[in-house]
Design a protein around this motif. Structure first.
Motif, mmCIF file in Angstrom:
data_model
loop_
_atom_site.group_PDB
_atom_site.id
_atom_site.type_symbol
_atom_site.label_atom_id
_atom_site.label_comp_id
_atom_site.label_asym_id
_atom_site.label_seq_id
_atom_site.Cartn_x
_atom_site.Cartn_y
_atom_site.Cartn_z
ATOM 1 N N GLY A 507 0.818 -1.206 0.000
ATOM 2 C CA GLY A 507 0.000 0.000 0.000
ATOM 3 C C GLY A 507 0.851 1.254 0.000
ATOM 4 O O GLY A 507 0.553 2.242 -0.687
ATOM 5 N N ALA A 511 1.331 4.030 -3.158
ATOM 6 C CA ALA A 511 1.099 5.464 -2.993
ATOM 7 C C ALA A 511 2.197 6.310 -3.608
ATOM 8 O O ALA A 511 1.949 7.449 -4.016
ATOM 9 C CB ALA A 511 0.952 5.799 -1.507
ATOM 10 N N ALA A 575 -1.807 6.405 3.270
ATOM 11 C CA ALA A 575 -3.092 5.948 2.738
ATOM 12 C C ALA A 575 -3.938 7.081 2.174
ATOM 13 O O ALA A 575 -4.692 6.875 1.210
ATOM 14 C CB ALA A 575 -3.869 5.203 3.828
ATOM 15 N N HIS A 577 -3.152 9.263 0.304
ATOM 16 C CA HIS A 577 -2.718 9.588 -1.059
ATOM 17 C C HIS A 577 -2.499 8.332 -1.905
ATOM 18 O O HIS A 577 -1.870 8.405 -2.951
ATOM 19 C CB HIS A 577 -1.432 10.409 -0.995
ATOM 20 C CG HIS A 577 -1.563 11.621 -0.133
ATOM 21 N ND1 HIS A 577 -2.196 12.771 -0.547
ATOM 22 C CD2 HIS A 577 -1.186 11.849 1.151
ATOM 23 C CE1 HIS A 577 -2.183 13.667 0.429
ATOM 24 N NE2 HIS A 577 -1.584 13.124 1.475
ATOM 25 N N MET A 578 -3.045 7.211 -1.456
ATOM 26 C CA MET A 578 -2.821 5.957 -2.165
ATOM 27 C C MET A 578 -3.598 5.896 -3.468
ATOM 28 O O MET A 578 -3.154 5.277 -4.440
ATOM 29 C CB MET A 578 -3.208 4.780 -1.261
ATOM 30 C CG MET A 578 -2.736 3.421 -1.760
ATOM 31 S SD MET A 578 -3.372 2.044 -0.766
ATOM 32 C CE MET A 578 -2.724 2.402 0.856
ATOM 33 N N THR A 579 -4.778 6.531 -3.534
ATOM 34 C CA THR A 579 -5.647 6.365 -4.697
ATOM 35 C C THR A 579 -5.941 7.695 -5.392
ATOM 36 O O THR A 579 -5.176 8.136 -6.227
ATOM 37 C CB THR A 579 -6.945 5.649 -4.280
ATOM 38 O OG1 THR A 579 -7.561 6.358 -3.189
ATOM 39 C CG2 THR A 579 -6.670 4.216 -3.825
ATOM 40 N N GLU A 590 -5.229 2.901 -8.500
ATOM 41 C CA GLU A 590 -6.387 2.119 -8.087
ATOM 42 C C GLU A 590 -5.896 0.836 -7.427
ATOM 43 O O GLU A 590 -4.854 0.290 -7.819
ATOM 44 C CB GLU A 590 -7.295 1.805 -9.277
ATOM 45 C CG GLU A 590 -7.967 3.050 -9.853
ATOM 46 C CD GLU A 590 -8.890 2.736 -11.014
ATOM 47 O OE1 GLU A 590 -8.969 1.556 -11.427
ATOM 48 O OE2 GLU A 590 -9.527 3.675 -11.529
ATOM 49 N N GLU A 610 -8.280 0.739 6.270
ATOM 50 C CA GLU A 610 -7.610 1.104 5.020
ATOM 51 C C GLU A 610 -8.629 1.358 3.912
ATOM 52 O O GLU A 610 -8.517 2.337 3.160
ATOM 53 C CB GLU A 610 -6.645 -0.006 4.610
ATOM 54 C CG GLU A 610 -5.808 0.315 3.398
ATOM 55 C CD GLU A 610 -4.727 -0.725 3.145
ATOM 56 O OE1 GLU A 610 -3.734 -0.388 2.481
ATOM 57 O OE2 GLU A 610 -4.866 -1.877 3.624
ATOM 58 N N THR A 613 -10.307 4.644 4.343
ATOM 59 C CA THR A 613 -9.390 5.758 4.139
ATOM 60 C C THR A 613 -9.123 6.001 2.661
ATOM 61 O O THR A 613 -9.041 7.159 2.223
ATOM 62 C CB THR A 613 -8.067 5.501 4.881
ATOM 63 O OG1 THR A 613 -8.340 5.303 6.275
ATOM 64 C CG2 THR A 613 -7.105 6.667 4.731
ATOM 65 N N ILE A 614 -8.971 4.932 1.867
ATOM 66 C CA ILE A 614 -8.641 5.110 0.447
ATOM 67 C C ILE A 614 -9.887 5.241 -0.423
ATOM 68 O O ILE A 614 -9.764 5.445 -1.638
ATOM 69 C CB ILE A 614 -7.760 3.961 -0.071
ATOM 70 C CG1 ILE A 614 -8.532 2.639 -0.137
ATOM 71 C CG2 ILE A 614 -6.503 3.816 0.784
ATOM 72 C CD1 ILE A 614 -7.738 1.500 -0.794
ATOM 73 N N SER A 648 -11.272 1.564 -6.924
ATOM 74 C CA SER A 648 -10.658 0.742 -5.881
ATOM 75 C C SER A 648 -11.729 -0.056 -5.156
ATOM 76 O O SER A 648 -12.844 0.431 -4.940
ATOM 77 C CB SER A 648 -9.884 1.631 -4.903
ATOM 78 O OG SER A 648 -8.806 2.266 -5.549
#
Length: 724
Positions: A507, A511, A575, A577-579, A590, A610, A613-614, A648
């Motif tokens: 993860g 990011a 997290a 800024h992961m998606t 994604e 998670e 959050t995403i 996602s």
């Protein structure tokens, strides 16, 4: 004489008015109110106010996190910096305190922070239930009008979804803390207020607040200068609570803390990424275009297999990729921290590189034009491709994925938490982890090495897809053609799959990844300090910790403190800024999460945090009716049922309940900070499931999405379970 007096008084008032907000004089004057004139002063005993919050009970740093343990710093985005005193940090039985140097680099606390507080009387399950605190099984109670525990954003007044639990690992009520967890990560740089009200003991009697908090709450002056210096900050808390509809009359305790900024959480990782790729000649990392030169690499060997030797893999290849090293140690060996430059950012010592070992497998079923390039993240303290430390090893499920779906798979070590060999005189990762368990001052080097490990993966990925990269070596060519498929300019040719630790650290990698925009995270989670208490994998580590740190009230505090440093090498710090909200100079991504229901090693609750959050949606139907113990299963995660689905997603896999007819089943995990201990551990099952392979095949391609329902309208079952 009178004129001299009034001039002096005016000068003093002007001086106070222009004093810094943090000055004791200014705080004392701001706390003064003419209506308090003549009121009796409450006697309070305040000890070590310079390093311990007088509001806390049970330990010096309680409650934690807490803005009381910060100082003003105009150079940070939050305007704060942690200010933890060495004498206040947890101590071993021999009296050795944790060194707070790395903690005090932060400008705030963790976005997934475990909040710990000690409340005498609310230290047993009967009192917890009488009070009606929001449990893990009913996160929706976070928003109940009379909920006794609230966590609010001080600027907006909005409540945060949370859950609370008592420390199940404590051996007595006298040493039991209350732990509070965000069910969705907190906003970077935001200030939050924790408020507890109408608390009850086991008999239903309302608990009385401490004398000092009652003085703040009820506007009673104290006889302590240290206590009065805190009053302006407390008044600000009460005003924010009032705006959020939380009155002060029933408050038992309230305090505030500020979450670390994006810069504080991720700047180190982004800086070493940007610097390393600039050395290749690529400074635009958001365009999904390969520019500049390839990382230098060396193929050390390869082995071809007959169909009789291996019906799925025709060749294994191994070697090294040369990656800039940003640690103090030569070659990025374990046990050292980042080397910092004059700008206070990690810097590469001249000539310091790591030869990052890699291993790859090439399937027999190689599509025309080559296989899709897949980097794979291994499990905890494991090795590339999870196949043992031989040069040719790969986990069986990974070979099947490569063969069935046409992937060429490469992996390296997640240094920091791997089984990577060590140079003479340096510890292996597992040895460094053992040292950290005996003195947590040795923990930050693990986190810095984890960030270097992410960079190693990014460089390996670039070498896989660069026109002058691995595909130019004879070991990666069959019939005169590269075995690695190039999808063309502007179309990403690299994808990620990882399981367990690879599903966790993947993860973070996702990011910050410049060369891929979709990942599958198998049996994932985030926020290691929450996860390790719930994982059977960390039982030996926790046994050492418990022996070395005998104070049971300090142990939950240790987990909470760990998050402030571990976030730098944990998706918990990335997290947000992961998606869909990528970092600067980074493409959007994604992600598909594939947890195993009741997982004994990576707690489902951390995967759900998670997902919230995403912004992932969960595939429905999720589970069979009655399988979850939650009042509102998967609270706060939107469902999807229609296909094709883009975006996602979370797809839960279930091996079914533990019954006589299903002895490989597992019950739901406990709603407590302990690992599961009943039933079969389903941790390995999703990756071995055909539905999971089909899911990866559809998603891990340019413009990929979930084209069809992988489980034909039923919950996604695993390990041969077919439903009730």
């Amino acid at each position: 004489m009178r004129r001299v007096f009034w001039v002096a008084l005016l000068a003093a008032l002007i001086a106070v008015g222009t004093a810094g907000a943090g000055s004791a004089a200014a705080n004392r004057w701001r706390g003064w109110d003419w209506r308090d004139w003549g009121k009796p002063r409450v006697h309070v005993v305040v000890q070590n106010a310079d390093r311990c919050d007088p509001l806390g009970t049970g330990g010096c740093l309680y409650p934690y996190p807490n803005n009381y343990y910060t100082r003003r710093d105009p150079t940070t985005p939050t305007g704060l910096r942690l200010n933890l005193n060495p004498s206040s940090m947890p101590a071993t039985g021999a009296g050795v305190h944790v060194d707070p140097t790395e903690w005090n680099r932060n400008d705030g606390f963790s976005p997934g922070q475990q909040i710990v507080v000690r409340i005498p009387g609310l230290d047993n399950q009967a009192a917890f239930d009488r009070t009606g605190l929001v449990p893990q099984s009913d996160i929706g109670e976070s928003f109940a009008r009379r909920q006794p525990l609230v966590l609010i954003n001080a600027a907006t007044g909005r409540r945060q979804p949370i859950w609370a639990e008592l420390d199940s690992q404590a051996t007595s009520d006298a040493t039991r803390s209350l732990e509070i967890h965000p069910a969705r990560n907190l906003r970077e740089g935001a200030r939050y207020i924790v408020a507890l009200r109408n608390l009850k003991d086991r008999d239903g009697k309302t608990l009385a607040p401490s004398t000092i908090f009652r003085a703040y709450r009820d506007g009673l002056k104290t006889d302590s200068r240290a206590a009065e210096a805190r009053r302006p900050a407390m008044k600000s808390i009460f005003r924010s609570l009032a705006r959020a509809g939380i009155g002060r009359r029933d408050l038992y305790l309230a305090w505030d803390f500020t979450v670390a900024s994006e810069r504080s959480l991720s700047q180190r990782m982004l800086h070493i990424r940007n610097d390393a790729f600039a050395q290749l000649g690529d400074r635009n990392l958001a365009d999904l275009k390969v520019q500049g030169s390839s990382p230098q690499f060396k193929v050390s060997g390869s082995q071809d297999f007959t169909a009789a030797q291996d019906p799925e893999i025709q060749r294994a290849v191994w070697g090294t990729v040369k990656v800039p090293c940003y640690l103090e140690s030569p070659g990025c060996e374990a046990g050292s921290l980042f080397h910092y430059g004059a700008d206070r950012l990690p810097a590469q010592k001249p000539g310091n590189f790591i030869d990052a070992y890699f291993r790859c497998i090439i399937p027999r079923n190689l599509p025309a034009g080559g296989g899709r390039a897949l980097i794979y993240g291994h499990g905890l303290l494991g090795d590339p491709l999870d196949g043992g430390n031989s040069n040719t090893g790969a986990q069986g499920q990974l070979k099947t994925l490569a063969q069935d779906k046409g992937f060429v798979v490469c992996g390296t070590y997640w240094i920091g938490l791997s089984d990577a060999p060590a140079a003479p005189g340096f510890p292996k990762d597992i040895e460094q982890a053992g040292k950290a368990a005996t003195d947590f001052s040795g923990f930050p080097p693990i986190v810095d090495r984890l960030q270097q490990g992410v960079l190693d993966y990014l460089y390996l990925g670039r070498a896989m897809i660069h026109p002058a990269g691995l595909g130019t070596d004879p070991a990666f060519r069959i019939g005169g053609q590269s075995v690695l498929k190039d999808f063309g300019p502007g179309r990403p040719s690299l994808f990620y799959d990882g399981n367990s630790e690879g599903g966790i650290e993947g993860g973070m990698l996702t990011a910050v990844a410049p060369d891929l925009n979709r990942s599958v995270l198998g049996v994932p989670g985030m926020d290691y300090p929450v996860l390790i208490q719930r994982s059977v994998d960390f039982a030996p580590f926790l046994a050492i910790l418990n022996a070395v740190y005998p104070d049971q009230l300090e142990r939950p505090l240790i987990y909470s403190l760990l998050g402030n440093v571990w976030d730098r090498g944990d998706p918990d710090g990335y997290a947000a800024h992961m998606t869909s909200d990528p970092y600067p100079n980074t493409p959007a991504h994604e992600v598909i999460l594939t947890p195993a229901f009741g997982d004994h090693q990576v707690a489902n609750v951390t995967a759900l945090v998670e997902a919230r959050t995403i912004g992932a949606r969960v595939r429905a139907p999720i589970l069979d009716p009655g399988r979850s113990t939650a009042v509102q299963p998967f609270f706060g995660i939107r469902r999807f049922r229609r296909y094709p689905f883009s975006g996602s997603a979370l797809v839960m896999f279930d091996a079914g309940p533990l019954t006589a007819l299903n002895p490989m089943g597992t019950p739901p995990a406990p709603d407590a900070n302990v690992p599961p201990s009943v039933g079969q551990d389903p941790h390995e099952f999703p990756r071995r499931t055909q539905a999971a392979r089909d899911l990866k095949d559809e998603f891990l391609r340019p413009g990929g999405r979930i084209e069809t329902d992988p489980c034909a309208g039923k919950p996604c079952y695993a390990n041969g379970y077919t439903g009730p």
